[in-house]
Design a protein around this motif. Structure first.
Motif, PDB file in Angstrom:
ATOM      1  N   SER A  73     -42.771  28.680  -9.272  1.00  0.00           N
ATOM      2  CA  SER A  73     -42.070  27.424  -9.532  1.00  0.00           C
ATOM      3  C   SER A  73     -40.569  27.639  -9.645  1.00  0.00           C
ATOM      4  O   SER A  73     -39.765  26.880  -9.071  1.00  0.00           O
ATOM      5  N   ARG A  74     -40.172  28.664 -10.365  1.00  0.00           N
ATOM      6  CA  ARG A  74     -38.743  28.949 -10.500  1.00  0.00           C
ATOM      7  C   ARG A  74     -38.130  29.327  -9.158  1.00  0.00           C
ATOM      8  O   ARG A  74     -36.990  28.946  -8.847  1.00  0.00           O
ATOM      9  N   ARG A  77     -37.442  26.258  -6.939  1.00  0.00           N
ATOM     10  CA  ARG A  77     -36.176  25.589  -7.282  1.00  0.00           C
ATOM     11  C   ARG A  77     -34.984  26.358  -6.709  1.00  0.00           C
ATOM     12  O   ARG A  77     -34.017  25.750  -6.235  1.00  0.00           O
ATOM     13  N   GLU A  80     -34.746  25.636  -2.995  1.00  0.00           N
ATOM     14  CA  GLU A  80     -34.172  24.312  -2.767  1.00  0.00           C
ATOM     15  C   GLU A  80     -32.651  24.350  -2.902  1.00  0.00           C
ATOM     16  O   GLU A  80     -31.934  23.618  -2.210  1.00  0.00           O
ATOM     17  N   ASP A  81     -32.158  25.214  -3.770  1.00  0.00           N
ATOM     18  CA  ASP A  81     -30.726  25.318  -4.055  1.00  0.00           C
ATOM     19  C   ASP A  81     -30.025  26.349  -3.163  1.00  0.00           C
ATOM     20  O   ASP A  81     -28.823  26.566  -3.290  1.00  0.00           O
ATOM     21  N   THR A 152     -44.654  19.763  -3.429  1.00  0.00           N
ATOM     22  CA  THR A 152     -43.360  20.454  -3.499  1.00  0.00           C
ATOM     23  C   THR A 152     -43.398  21.852  -2.904  1.00  0.00           C
ATOM     24  O   THR A 152     -42.370  22.528  -2.845  1.00  0.00           O
TER      25      THR A 152
END
Length: 390
Positions: A73-74, A77, A80-81, A152
């Motif tokens: 999960s981390r 993110r 995505e960044d 996601t």
């Protein structure tokens, strides 16, 4: 990322990272970003040509182990960044992951995992076979009882991730020593003191092993048991499809491990051969594709006769419990490792780079990583089996 061979390597370094795949590149980036200087990354070939060389890598947080969920999960993110930090287009496609389930046991196990994932902030859910077919019109629902889906998740390009991390690390002063083999490691007392390479010795204060499928041999050089075994995995690409394929999730028939998803103007096929012997052979074999086609005839019939244009074989780095080895050796205080990810290293690389950085800086990582220490096998402390392995 291609890099010229070094005639010599730097005579000394604060940190030597062995292995220039996604894990080594992520570690180098996170260390350099935190102000660590005098870092050397060593790779026997070009960066990202080992396990990270595969053309497309899945990214997901759908796991059964809470640590894997957190790491996935981390990392999602972070991916995505990625266009902002470190600054690169990695062709991230958030199409979701779709697990197809054909037994009551699978369904129950995934229901438990989805509850755990939801508790940790992952928006996964159980869906019906009919819903699964709406998401992926290629599949047959014959024999399916349920499916698990997380919107996601998706896939990205490992080579672009390695390049993005490595270029940012190089801009921060990290030395990339490609086409450089590790020949030995010097140990004095309870510390590593230097790394011998095909282009010279590097005296160093810390060694970090991120050598993927080759990590066991690096561990052997310093007497640290890193139980990582290489296992070949193969995939194939279809010819361009006309009309073009619909945009589908990363779809996995969980019983057989057969999977497929979009790839440029066609589809990518993959399958884990349960009878594949261990070893470093990366020869692509057409016989493997027939195994996929046999499964597709039942689960996704339209795929069974699609023409393919090329194939690829790479190495999974597998541990006895299919979970990673991340930690610091208790016997050699300046030997750290991050290896043995058993197929989910790419999707965990950003978070693991953070963790290794924090271990090096003797800071508390964002989550307790101690259960993934390689010592869990030595002490019989109990393995951490991961159920959602492909």
């Amino acid at each position: 990322m291609s890099s010229s061979a070094f005639r010599t390597v730097p005579a000394c370094a604060d940190v030597v990272i062995i292995g220039g795949g996604v894990m080594g590149a992520s570690t180098a980036f996170h260390l350099a970003e935190s102000g660590v200087r005098n870092i050397v990354v060593i790779d026997r070939g070009d960066l990202g040509r080992g396990s990270s060389g595969k053309p497309i890598g899945g990214v997901r947080a759908q796991f059964s182990d809470p640590l894997n969920i957190e790491l996935g999960s981390r990392s999602l993110r972070a991916y995505e960044d990625f266009p902002r930090r470190p600054g690169a287009d990695i062709k991230l496609d958030t199409v979701g992951y779709l697990f197809l389930l054909d037994s009551a046991r699978q369904t129950k196990d995934f229901e438990v995992s989805v509850k755990l994932q939801n508790d940790l902030g992952v928006p996964s859910r159980m869906i019906t076979p009919a819903e699964a077919r709406r998401l992926c019109p290629y599949i047959s629902t014959d024999g399916l009882l349920a499916a698990a889906y997380s919107p996601t998740d998706g896939h990205a390009r490992p080579a672009l991730v390695v390049q993005g991390y490595a270029l940012a690390a190089a801009r921060a002063g990290v030395t990339i020593a490609a086409h450089t083999e590790v020949c030995g490691i010097d140990v004095a007392g309870d510390r590593v003191t230097g790394v011998h390479t095909s282009h010279g010795r590097i005296g160093c204060s810390t060694v970090i092993c991120t050598a993927g499928a080759w990590s066991a041999s690096i561990g052997d050089m310093v007497g640290v048991n890193l139980p990582v075994r290489p296992v070949r995995r193969q995939l194939a690409f279809t010819e361009p499809l006309v009309p073009s394929a619909p945009r589908i999730p990363f779809t996995i028939d969980f019983s057989s491990t057969a999977y497929f998803h979009n790839s440029d103007d066609g589809l990518l096929f993959g399958l884990a051969d349960p009878d594949q012997e261990e070893g470093f052979d990366t020869t692509w074999t057409p016989e493997w594709l027939e195994m996929f086609r046999d499964i597709a005839r039942h689960r996704a019939p339209a795929l069974a006769d699609m023409r393919t244009t090329r194939g690829w074989a790479g190495l999974y780095e597998v541990t006895p419990d299919h979970n990673a080895l991340i930690g610091r050796s208790p016997d050699l205080a300046n030997f750290l490792y991050a290896a043995g990810f058993s197929g989910h290293g790419f999707l965990q690389a950003p978070a693991v780079g953070e963790v290794v950085r924090d271990l090096y800086l003797e800071r508390e990582p964002f989550t307790d990583i101690s259960p993934l220490s390689a010592d869990r096998f030595r002490h019989g402390a109990g393995i951490r089996p991961e159920a959602h392995v492909v």
